[in-house]
Design an enzyme around this catalytic site. Structure first.
Site, PDB file in Angstrom:
ATOM      1  N   TYR A 140     -13.885  44.048 -12.343  1.00 29.46           N
ATOM      2  CA  TYR A 140     -13.979  44.508 -13.843  1.00 29.46           C
ATOM      3  C   TYR A 140     -14.569  43.361 -14.807  1.00 29.46           C
ATOM      4  O   TYR A 140     -14.122  42.221 -14.390  1.00 29.46           O
ATOM      5  CB  TYR A 140     -12.564  44.984 -14.162  1.00 29.46           C
ATOM      6  CG  TYR A 140     -12.131  46.142 -13.518  1.00 29.46           C
ATOM      7  CD1 TYR A 140     -12.934  47.313 -13.752  1.00 29.46           C
ATOM      8  CD2 TYR A 140     -10.955  46.126 -12.655  1.00 29.46           C
ATOM      9  CE1 TYR A 140     -12.310  48.563 -13.116  1.00 29.46           C
ATOM     10  CE2 TYR A 140     -10.632  47.346 -12.188  1.00 29.46           C
ATOM     11  CZ  TYR A 140     -11.250  48.515 -12.365  1.00 29.46           C
ATOM     12  OH  TYR A 140     -10.942  49.725 -11.729  1.00 29.46           O
ATOM     13  N   LYS A 260     -20.532  50.034  -8.924  1.00 34.00           N
ATOM     14  CA  LYS A 260     -19.845  50.834  -8.198  1.00 34.00           C
ATOM     15  C   LYS A 260     -19.366  52.017  -9.333  1.00 34.00           C
ATOM     16  O   LYS A 260     -18.522  51.584 -10.318  1.00 34.00           O
ATOM     17  CB  LYS A 260     -18.784  50.378  -7.669  1.00 34.00           C
ATOM     18  CG  LYS A 260     -17.610  51.279  -7.368  1.00 34.00           C
ATOM     19  CD  LYS A 260     -16.352  50.601  -6.448  1.00 34.00           C
ATOM     20  CE  LYS A 260     -15.412  51.489  -6.047  1.00 34.00           C
ATOM     21  NZ  LYS A 260     -14.498  52.061  -7.002  1.00 34.00           N
ATOM     22  N   HIS A 284     -14.671  57.207  -8.820  1.00 37.99           N
ATOM     23  CA  HIS A 284     -13.304  56.474  -8.934  1.00 37.99           C
ATOM     24  C   HIS A 284     -12.399  57.242  -8.314  1.00 37.99           C
ATOM     25  O   HIS A 284     -11.147  57.208  -8.645  1.00 37.99           O
ATOM     26  CB  HIS A 284     -12.883  55.984 -10.421  1.00 37.99           C
ATOM     27  CG  HIS A 284     -12.468  54.727 -10.443  1.00 37.99           C
ATOM     28  ND1 HIS A 284     -12.783  53.584 -11.045  1.00 37.99           N
ATOM     29  CD2 HIS A 284     -10.971  54.458 -10.399  1.00 37.99           C
ATOM     30  CE1 HIS A 284     -11.973  52.639 -10.934  1.00 37.99           C
ATOM     31  NE2 HIS A 284     -10.806  53.003 -10.548  1.00 37.99           N
TER      32      HIS A 284
HETATM   33  C1  LIG Z   1      -4.562  53.847  -6.315  1.00 36.24           C
HETATM   34  C2  LIG Z   1      -6.031  53.625  -6.466  1.00 36.24           C
HETATM   35  C3  LIG Z   1      -6.360  52.344  -6.873  1.00 36.24           C
HETATM   36  C4  LIG Z   1      -7.778  51.925  -7.528  1.00 36.24           C
HETATM   37  N1  LIG Z   1      -8.387  50.929  -7.790  1.00 36.24           N
HETATM   38  C5  LIG Z   1      -9.481  50.462  -7.758  1.00 36.24           C
HETATM   39  C6  LIG Z   1      -9.816  49.373  -8.331  1.00 36.24           C
HETATM   40  O1  LIG Z   1      -9.006  48.519  -8.522  1.00 36.24           O
HETATM   41  N2  LIG Z   1     -11.176  49.160  -8.543  1.00 36.24           N
HETATM   42  C7  LIG Z   1     -12.136  50.000  -8.193  1.00 36.24           C
HETATM   43  O2  LIG Z   1     -13.425  49.701  -8.574  1.00 36.24           O
HETATM   44  N3  LIG Z   1     -11.730  51.235  -7.775  1.00 36.24           N
HETATM   45  C8  LIG Z   1     -10.538  51.499  -7.607  1.00 36.24           C
HETATM   46  N4  LIG Z   1     -10.279  52.632  -6.778  1.00 36.24           N
HETATM   47  C9  LIG Z   1     -11.209  53.721  -6.548  1.00 36.24           C
HETATM   48  C10 LIG Z   1     -11.565  53.553  -5.165  1.00 36.24           C
HETATM   49  O3  LIG Z   1     -12.425  52.200  -4.894  1.00 36.24           O
HETATM   50  C11 LIG Z   1     -12.720  54.445  -4.701  1.00 36.24           C
HETATM   51  O4  LIG Z   1     -13.498  54.844  -5.536  1.00 36.24           O
HETATM   52  C12 LIG Z   1     -11.631  55.903  -4.581  1.00 36.24           C
HETATM   53  O5  LIG Z   1     -10.436  55.798  -4.137  1.00 36.24           O
HETATM   54  C13 LIG Z   1     -12.761  56.546  -3.433  1.00 36.24           C
HETATM   55  O6  LIG Z   1     -11.991  57.989  -3.437  1.00 36.24           O
HETATM   56  P1  LIG Z   1     -10.758  58.487  -2.398  1.00 36.24           P
HETATM   57  O7  LIG Z   1      -9.405  57.700  -2.629  1.00 36.24           O
HETATM   58  O8  LIG Z   1     -10.751  59.802  -2.335  1.00 36.24           O
HETATM   59  O9  LIG Z   1     -11.679  57.829  -0.923  1.00 36.24           O
HETATM   60  C14 LIG Z   1      -8.920  53.135  -6.861  1.00 36.24           C
HETATM   61  C15 LIG Z   1      -8.372  54.190  -6.264  1.00 36.24           C
HETATM   62  C16 LIG Z   1      -7.085  54.553  -6.046  1.00 36.24           C
HETATM   63  C17 LIG Z   1      -6.800  55.887  -5.413  1.00 36.24           C
HETATM   64  C1  LIG Z   2      -9.672  50.361 -16.765  1.00 30.01           C
HETATM   65  C2  LIG Z   2      -9.294  50.758 -15.292  1.00 30.01           C
HETATM   66  C3  LIG Z   2      -8.255  50.100 -14.779  1.00 30.01           C
HETATM   67  C4  LIG Z   2      -7.691  50.541 -13.556  1.00 30.01           C
HETATM   68  C5  LIG Z   2      -7.121  49.530 -12.487  1.00 30.01           C
HETATM   69  C6  LIG Z   2      -6.930  50.147 -11.322  1.00 30.01           C
HETATM   70  C7  LIG Z   2      -7.727  51.093 -10.827  1.00 30.01           C
HETATM   71  O1  LIG Z   2      -8.942  50.909 -10.672  1.00 30.01           O
HETATM   72  C8  LIG Z   2      -7.082  52.361 -10.659  1.00 30.01           C
HETATM   73  O2  LIG Z   2      -5.943  52.696 -10.994  1.00 30.01           O
HETATM   74  O3  LIG Z   2      -8.012  53.530 -10.479  1.00 30.01           O
END
Ligand SMILES: Cc1cc2nc3c(=O)[nH]c(=O)nc-3n(C[C@H](O)[C@H](O)[C@H](O)COP(=O)(O)O)c2cc1C
Ligand SMILES: CCCCCCC(=O)C(=O)O
Length: 396
Positions: A140, A260, A284
Site C-alpha cells: 500500500y 493489483k 480485492h
Molecule cells: C482477509 C483478506 C485480507 C486481504 N488482505 C489484502 C491485503 O492486505 N492486500 C491486498 O492487496 N489484498 C488483500 N486481500 C485481497 C487478496 O489479495 C485477493 O485479491 C483476494 O482475496 C482474492 O479473492 P479470493 O479470496 O476470492 O480468492 C485480502 C483478502 C482477504 C480475504
Molecule cells: C485501505 C485498505 C486496507 C485493507 C487492509 C487489509 C485488506 O486488504 C483487506 O482487509 O482486504
C-alpha cells in the site's frame, strides 16, 4: 510428473468448499467475518465465483496424457503450478504461525506466495521460511512516502522479486460485519512490518530482532488497530504518473512492479503506458467496490487490450482446479487464491495450507489430463465455450 490421482488424501476435506466449512468452526466470529465477508451486499464476492459457471470446458481426447506438466513460470521462477497464494492481511488471526506457516507450505509445494503489507510476521522471516517461493511483497503506497520506501528497501534486501501495488483501495470499501463486530487486531498480535505507533502499545524490540527491521532512531508511524491502519493504507491521492514513476524508481532493477486491482482495458493500457511490469486483474476478493464486475468477466477485455505485452494475472473466486483452467484459457498467465489459504491455516496451520494447495493443484492437474492438455502453455480459448442465460452455447 506421474498422472494426477483422482483420490485426494484427507477424506474429511475433498474440496475447498469442505475446507471453508471446516475452517468456519476453527475461527472466532470476528476473524471468520473479517476473512470471509465482502463489501456491502457481497454481490461481487458471490459473482467472482459464480461467473466461472458461464464457461464450460471442451475436452479433447486420445492425446496421451500419461505425462501432464502443470508447472508455470511466474516472476522468473518455475512454480509447480500456475496458482499462487494472494497476499492477505493478518494471517496470525487464523493460526499463531500465520504467514510463516503459509510460506513454509508454499516452499514445500513450490507455489509462489504474495505477502501482505499488513502481515503479522516480518517480511524477513517469511522470506526465510518461503525461500524462492516468497517472491512478492504487496504494497500500500502510504501518503507518508518514506514509510513505503523503507518497506521497499527491506523487501529488496531480503530478496523479494516484485512489488504488487494495490490500487483498488483509494478508500476502504464498506464491510458491514467488520463495522458491526468493531473489528480489532487482538492485543497479542501486531502488524509486524511497521513498528508500533507513537501510542506505545507495541512490544519493545531487542536490537537484532529480525521482526523489527528498522535502524535505530527511525520513526515509528504505523498505529495499531484496524481503524487506524485502514485509514493509513487507504490513499486517495494515488495517480498513475507521479506514483508509478516514484515506485519504479524505488524498486530499481531488482524488483518488478505489478499493479493489483486493475479491472478495465483502459487501466490496463495505462499500466503499459507507465511501464509497469504486469497487472493483476482483481477486485480485492469483492471487498472493495460491491457491484464491480467479477474478475473472470473483466479478464477478456484486459487480455485483448494487453496483447501479451505484459503478464496478466487474475484473482477472485477461484475455488477449483477447473476455475484455474478456465482463467488460463481466457488468457490469464497466472492466478492467485486468497481466502482458501486462510481457511487451511485456520484448520490446521501449515498442514491446512498444504492441504489447500494440494487440493486445488491436484484438481488442476486432473483437469488438464481430462481436457487433453499436457502443458500449461497449450491451454487456450479453444478449450472453452460460454453458455448464456438461455443455455445457448457459443465458441470463444
Ligand atoms: C482477509 C483478506 C485480507 C486481504 N488482505 C489484502 C491485503 O492486505 N492486500 C491486498 O492487496 N489484498 C488483500 N486481500 C485481497 C487478496 O489479495 C485477493 O485479491 C483476494 O482475496 C482474492 O479473492 P479470493 O479470496 O476470492 O480468492 C485480502 C483478502 C482477504 C480475504
Ligand atoms: C485501505 C485498505 C486496507 C485493507 C487492509 C487489509 C485488506 O486488504 C483487506 O482487509 O482486504
Amino acid at each position: 510428473m506421474p498422472p494426477p490421482s483422482a483420490t485426494p488424501h484427507d477424506l474429511s476435506c475433498l474440496h475447498l468448499r469442505d475446507l471453508e466449512r471446516i475452517a468456519a468452526d476453527c475461527m472466532d466470529r470476528q476473524t471468520r467475518d473479517y476473512y470471509n465477508e465482502g463489501a456491502d451486499a457481497s454481490m461481487t464476492l458471490a459473482e467472482n465465483h459464480t461467473a466461472y459457471n458461464k464457461y464450460r470446458i471442451r475436452p479433447r481426447v486420445l492425446r496421451d496424457v500419461s505425462r501432464v506438466n502443470p508447472s508455470a513460470s511466474v516472476l522468473d521462477f518455475t512454480a509447480s503450478c500456475p496458482i499462487g497464494v494472494a497476499p492477505t492481511a493478518m494471517q496470525c488471526l487464523a493460526h499463531p504461525d500465520g504467514e510463516i506457516a503459509t510460506a513454509a507450505a508454499c516452499k514445500e509445494a513450490g507455489v509462489a506466495m504474495g505477502l501482505s503489507s499488513f502481515a503479522t510476521k516480518s517480511l524477513e522471516d517469511v522470506k526465510a521460511a518461503g525461500g524462492d517461493t516468497a517472491r512478492v511483497l504487496q504494497l500500500y503506497l502510504f501518503e507518508e512516502r518514506e514509510e513505503s520506501a523503507r518497506l521497499i528497501r527491506r523487501a529488496r534486501k531480503a530478496g523479494y522479486k516484485a512489488v504488487f501495488l494495490t490500487v483498488d483501495t483509494p478508500v476502504l470499501g464498506r464491510r458491514n460485519l467488520e463495522i458491526k463486530n468493531k473489528f480489532k487486531l487482538p492485543p497479542h498480535l501486531r502488524i509486524a512490518n511497521f513498528a508500533d505507533g507513537a501510542n506505545g502499545e507495541g512490544k519493545e524490540e531487542k536490537s537484532g530482532d529480525s521482526e523489527a527491521g528498522y535502524t535505530e532512531g527511525e520513526k515509528r508511524v504505523m498505529p495499531r488497530g484496524p481503524v487506524t491502519f485502514h485509514s493509513h493504507a487507504a490513499n486517495p491521492t494515488l495517480e498513475w504518473g507521479r506514483d508509478i514513476t516514484w515506485l519504479k524508481k524505488e524498486c530499481g532493477e531488482d524488483m518488478k512492479v505489478y499493479v493489483k486491482g486493475v479491472a478495465t482495458a483502459e487501466d490496463a493500457l495505462l499500466a503499459i503506458k507507465y511501464g509497469v511490469d504486469g497487472i493483476v486483474v482483481s477486485n480485492h476478493g469483492g471487498r472493495q467496490l460491491d457491484g464491480a464486475l467479477a474478475t473472470v468477466d473483466a479478464l477478456p477485455e484486459i487480455v485483448e487490450a494487453v496483447q501479451k505485452k505484459i503478464p496478466v494475472h487474475v484473482d477472485g473466486g477461484i475455488r477449483h482446479g477447473t476455475d484455474v483452467f478456465k482463467a488460463l484459457a481466457l488468457g490469464a498467465d497466472f492466478v492467485w487464491i486468497g481466502r482458501p489459504v486462510l481457511w487451511g491455516l485456520a484448520y490446521k496451520g501449515k498442514e491446512g495450507v498444504d492441504l489447500c494447495l494440494r487440493l486445488i493443484s491436484d484438481e488442476f492437474k486432473l483437469c488438464m489430463a481430462l481436457a487433453g492438455v499436457t502443458s500449461v502453455k497449450d491451454i487456450s480459448k479453444d478449450y472453452l465455450v460460454k453458455i448464456d442465460r438461455s443455455g445457448f452455447v457459443s465458441r470463444l
